[in-house]
Scaffold this motif. Structure first.
Motif, short mmCIF file in Angstrom:
data_model
loop_
_atom_site.label_atom_id
_atom_site.label_comp_id
_atom_site.label_asym_id
_atom_site.label_seq_id
_atom_site.Cartn_x
_atom_site.Cartn_y
_atom_site.Cartn_z
N GLY A 127 0.83 -1.20 0.00
CA GLY A 127 0.00 0.00 0.00
C GLY A 127 0.86 1.25 0.00
N SER A 128 0.47 2.25 -0.78
CA SER A 128 1.14 3.54 -0.74
C SER A 128 0.09 4.63 -0.62
CB SER A 128 2.02 3.76 -1.98
OG SER A 128 2.83 4.92 -1.80
N LYS A 129 0.56 5.86 -0.48
CA LYS A 129 -0.34 7.00 -0.29
C LYS A 129 0.14 8.19 -1.11
CE LYS A 129 0.34 6.62 4.20
NZ LYS A 129 0.85 5.25 4.33
N TRP A 130 -0.80 8.97 -1.59
CA TRP A 130 -0.48 10.21 -2.29
C TRP A 130 -1.20 11.35 -1.59
CZ3 TRP A 130 -4.03 13.61 -4.34
CH2 TRP A 130 -5.36 13.15 -4.40
N GLY A 131 -0.75 12.59 -1.83
CA GLY A 131 -1.42 13.74 -1.24
C GLY A 131 -0.51 14.64 -0.43
N TYR A 132 0.68 14.14 -0.08
CA TYR A 132 1.72 14.93 0.54
C TYR A 132 2.98 14.83 -0.31
CZ TYR A 132 -0.14 16.14 5.20
OH TYR A 132 -0.84 16.68 6.24
N HIS A 192 8.26 19.51 6.71
CA HIS A 192 8.98 18.46 5.99
C HIS A 192 8.14 17.86 4.87
CE1 HIS A 192 12.45 17.55 8.93
NE2 HIS A 192 11.91 18.70 9.29
N GLU A 193 6.84 18.14 4.85
CA GLU A 193 5.95 17.63 3.81
C GLU A 193 4.80 18.61 3.65
OE1 GLU A 193 5.14 13.77 5.35
OE2 GLU A 193 3.83 14.50 6.93
N VAL A 194 4.31 18.72 2.42
CA VAL A 194 3.25 19.68 2.10
C VAL A 194 2.06 18.95 1.50
CG1 VAL A 194 2.63 21.69 0.71
CG2 VAL A 194 4.92 21.54 1.74
N LYS A 195 0.87 19.21 2.04
CA LYS A 195 -0.35 18.52 1.60
C LYS A 195 -0.94 19.18 0.37
CE LYS A 195 -3.49 17.08 4.64
NZ LYS A 195 -4.68 17.01 5.54
N ASP A 196 -1.41 18.35 -0.57
CA ASP A 196 -2.13 18.83 -1.75
C ASP A 196 -3.01 17.69 -2.24
OD1 ASP A 196 -3.08 19.79 -4.15
OD2 ASP A 196 -1.12 20.36 -4.97
N HIS A 197 -4.31 17.82 -2.07
CA HIS A 197 -5.26 16.77 -2.48
C HIS A 197 -5.93 17.09 -3.82
CE1 HIS A 197 -5.85 15.03 1.85
NE2 HIS A 197 -4.71 14.67 1.30
N SER A 198 -5.30 17.91 -4.62
CA SER A 198 -5.88 18.29 -5.91
C SER A 198 -5.75 17.16 -6.93
CB SER A 198 -5.19 19.53 -6.46
OG SER A 198 -3.85 19.24 -6.83
N THR A 199 -6.54 17.25 -7.98
CA THR A 199 -6.46 16.28 -9.07
C THR A 199 -5.08 16.33 -9.72
OG1 THR A 199 -8.83 16.50 -9.47
CG2 THR A 199 -7.52 15.55 -11.24
N ALA A 200 -4.51 17.52 -9.85
CA ALA A 200 -3.18 17.65 -10.46
C ALA A 200 -2.13 16.94 -9.61
CB ALA A 200 -2.83 19.13 -10.61
N ALA A 201 -2.22 17.08 -8.29
CA ALA A 201 -1.27 16.39 -7.41
C ALA A 201 -1.42 14.89 -7.54
CB ALA A 201 -1.48 16.84 -5.96
N TYR A 202 -2.68 14.42 -7.62
CA TYR A 202 -2.90 12.99 -7.80
C TYR A 202 -2.24 12.49 -9.09
CZ TYR A 202 -5.05 8.68 -9.30
OH TYR A 202 -5.23 7.41 -9.78
N GLU A 220 -12.53 18.75 5.94
CA GLU A 220 -12.57 19.85 4.97
C GLU A 220 -11.77 19.56 3.69
OE1 GLU A 220 -9.12 20.53 7.78
OE2 GLU A 220 -11.22 19.92 7.93
N SER A 221 -11.20 18.37 3.58
CA SER A 221 -10.38 18.06 2.41
C SER A 221 -11.20 18.07 1.13
CB SER A 221 -9.73 16.68 2.57
OG SER A 221 -9.12 16.29 1.34
N PRO A 222 -10.69 18.70 0.06
CA PRO A 222 -11.40 18.67 -1.22
C PRO A 222 -11.50 17.27 -1.79
CG PRO A 222 -9.20 19.60 -1.48
CD PRO A 222 -9.44 19.49 -0.01
N ALA A 223 -10.68 16.36 -1.30
CA ALA A 223 -10.72 14.98 -1.80
C ALA A 223 -12.06 14.30 -1.52
CB ALA A 223 -9.60 14.17 -1.18
N LEU A 224 -12.81 14.84 -0.57
CA LEU A 224 -14.11 14.24 -0.25
C LEU A 224 -15.23 14.72 -1.16
CD1 LEU A 224 -13.89 14.42 3.65
CD2 LEU A 224 -13.80 12.35 2.24
N ILE A 236 -14.06 9.90 8.25
CA ILE A 236 -14.39 8.52 7.88
C ILE A 236 -15.84 8.42 7.41
CG2 ILE A 236 -14.70 6.18 8.78
CD1 ILE A 236 -12.35 6.87 10.73
N ARG A 237 -16.75 9.02 8.16
CA ARG A 237 -18.17 8.94 7.80
C ARG A 237 -18.45 9.67 6.49
NH1 ARG A 237 -18.84 9.42 13.92
NH2 ARG A 237 -19.45 7.30 14.51
N ALA A 238 -17.77 10.78 6.24
CA ALA A 238 -17.93 11.48 4.96
C ALA A 238 -17.42 10.61 3.82
CB ALA A 238 -17.20 12.82 4.99
N ALA A 239 -16.32 9.91 4.04
CA ALA A 239 -15.76 9.04 3.01
C ALA A 239 -16.69 7.87 2.68
CB ALA A 239 -14.40 8.51 3.45
#
Length: 324
Positions: free
Chosen positions: A94-99, A113-123, A149-153, A185-188
Motif C-alpha cells: 500500500g502507498s499514499k499520495w497527497g503529501y 517536511h511535507e506539504v499537503k495537496d489533495h488536488s487532481t493535479a497532485a494525484y 474539509e479536504s477537497p478529496a471528499l 471517515i463517515r464522509a468518506a
C-alpha cells in the motif's frame, strides 16, 4: 480485494504490517528516534536499514507493507527490495499520495517536511511517480491524511480518476488524521461513483490514548472496508520509559514490552484488519510482533482504558513533537 490474501494467512503476525515512515527519510516525529538510526542517515544507510527490516518482517510472517510519496525514499526502497526478491509475491503493498516530501533529506529543514495537496493535479503527478517505482506491485493507493474539509471528499473529477484506477485493479482507500477523524471517515463512506462506494479501505490513528475514531471505524468495517491502524504506538509515547505507568504495569504482568501490549489492545478490536508497526530497528520490530501473543484480561483492559485523552489534547501534543 488484496487483503483477502491475509484472510487465509496462517501466521499470527499476518495482520501486523510494517510501515516505512520511520526509515524512508532521515527525520520523523517518533520519540527516541535519534538513537534508532545510523548516525549518518545517508540514503544508502537508510536503504540498508529498510532492507534489514523488510527481511526480518517477511521472515516473521508480516505480509502488509505501507509506504507513501511523502516518506522520503520509502517507495524506492520497497521497490528495490521487491525487485531483489522476485519470488516474494504474497505481500500486500500500500502507498499514499497527497503529501510531497520537501525536507531535501535534512533533519533540520526550515518549514514543514511535507506539504499537503489533495488536488487532481497532485494525484496525477504522484500517481505517475508511484507507478514508475512500484508498477504492478501496488495493491492499494490511499489519499494521505484526509480531514473533513479536504477537497478529496467532494472533488468529482478526482473521484472519477480514482474509480478508473480501481477499475484497473488497484484498491482505492484513504488515511485520516486529526481530532475529527470520525467525521472524515463517515464522509468518506458516503462517497460513491456510479452508485458504488469509492473507498474500500481506511487507515486511521487509533491507540490506547486516542480512541475517538473507534465507532466510525466499526461502521467502516461493517460497510465492508478493511481497516488499517496507524500510530498504534502514539509516535513512541507508548514505548519503554516514555509509556504511562498503567501501561508499564500491565506490560510487567504480561512479561512483554509496553509496545506489544499497546499494539495488542488495538489488535483485539473486532474491526481491525491490519495494525502497523513503525519500527526503526529489528529489535523494535520483534518486540512489536509479540503483540500477537499478548492476551489481556478485563481488568488490564480497564486500566488501559483509563489512559484515553481528549482528541484535541492528543493531537495538540502530537503537533508539538519535534522532527528528530
Amino acid at each position: 480485494m488484496p487483503f483477502a490474501r491475509l484472510a487465509a494467512a496462517t501466521t499470527p503476525t499476518a495482520h501486523i504490517g510494517l510501515g516505512l515512515a520511520a526509515v524512508g527519510r532521515p527525520g520523523y516525529i517518533t520519540l527516541g528516534r535519534e538513537a534508532d538510526l545510523p548516525p549518518s542517515r545517508s540514503v544508502e544507510a537508510l536503504r540498508e536499514r529498510t532492507f534489514e527490516l523488510l527481511d526480518a518482517a517477511y521472515a516473521s510472517g508480516v505480509r502488509y507493507l505501507d509506504v507513501a510519496r511523502s516518506y522520503g525514499r520509502s517507495e524506492e526502497y520497497l521497490a528495490d527490495w521487491l525487485h531483489a526478491r522476485p519470488d516474494i509475491r504474497d505481500v500486500v503493498v500500500g502507498s499514499k499520495w497527497g503529501y510531497t516530501y520537501t525536507a531535501a533529506w535534512r533533519t533540520d529543514a526550515e518549514g514543514p517536511h511535507e506539504v499537503k495537496d489533495h488536488s487532481t493535479a497532485a494525484y496525477a503527478r504522484q500517481r505517475a511517480e508511484t507507478a514508475e517505482l512500484l508498477g504492478d506491485r501496488l495493491d492499494l493507493y490511499q489519499i494521505h491524511s484526509v480531514t473533513p474539509e479536504s477537497p478529496a471528499l467532494t472533488d468529482k473529477e478526482l473521484h472519477a480518476r480514482l474509480a478508473a484506477l480501481a477499475a484497473e485493479g488497484v484498491t482505492v482507500g484513504l488515511s485520516v488524521s486529526g481530532p475529527e477523524q470520525a467525521a472524515a471517515i463517515r464522509a468518506a463512506l458516503a462517497v460513491t461513483v456510479d452508485g458504488e462506494p469509492l473507498f474500500r479501505t481506511v487507515q486511521a490513528t487509533y491507540n490506547i490514548l486516542e480512541t475517538s475514531a473507534g465507532p466510525a471505524l466499526a461502521e467502516a468495517h461493517d460497510a465492508g472496508l478493511t481497516v488499517l491502524v496507524k500510530e498504534g504506538m502514539a509516535n513512541g509515547r507508548l514505548a519503554g520509559a516514555d509509556a504511562p505507568a498503567a501501561l508499564r504495569e500491565v506490560a510487567g504482568e504480561t512479561g512483554l514490552g509496553c509496545d506489544a501490549v499497546a499494539l495488542a489492545a488495538v489488535l483485539r478490536e473486532p474491526w481491525t484488519g491490519v495494525v502497523l508497526s513503525g519500527a526503526a530497528t529489528s529489535v523494535q520490530l520483534v518486540s512489536n510482533l509479540h503483540a500477537a501473543a499478548v492476551d489481556l484480561d478485563a481488568g488490564q483492559l480497564e486500566r488501559l482504558a483509563g489512559l484515553v485523552e481528549e482528541p484535541a489534547a492528543y493531537w495538540r501534543h502530537r503537533s508539538e513533537l519535534p522532527w528528530h
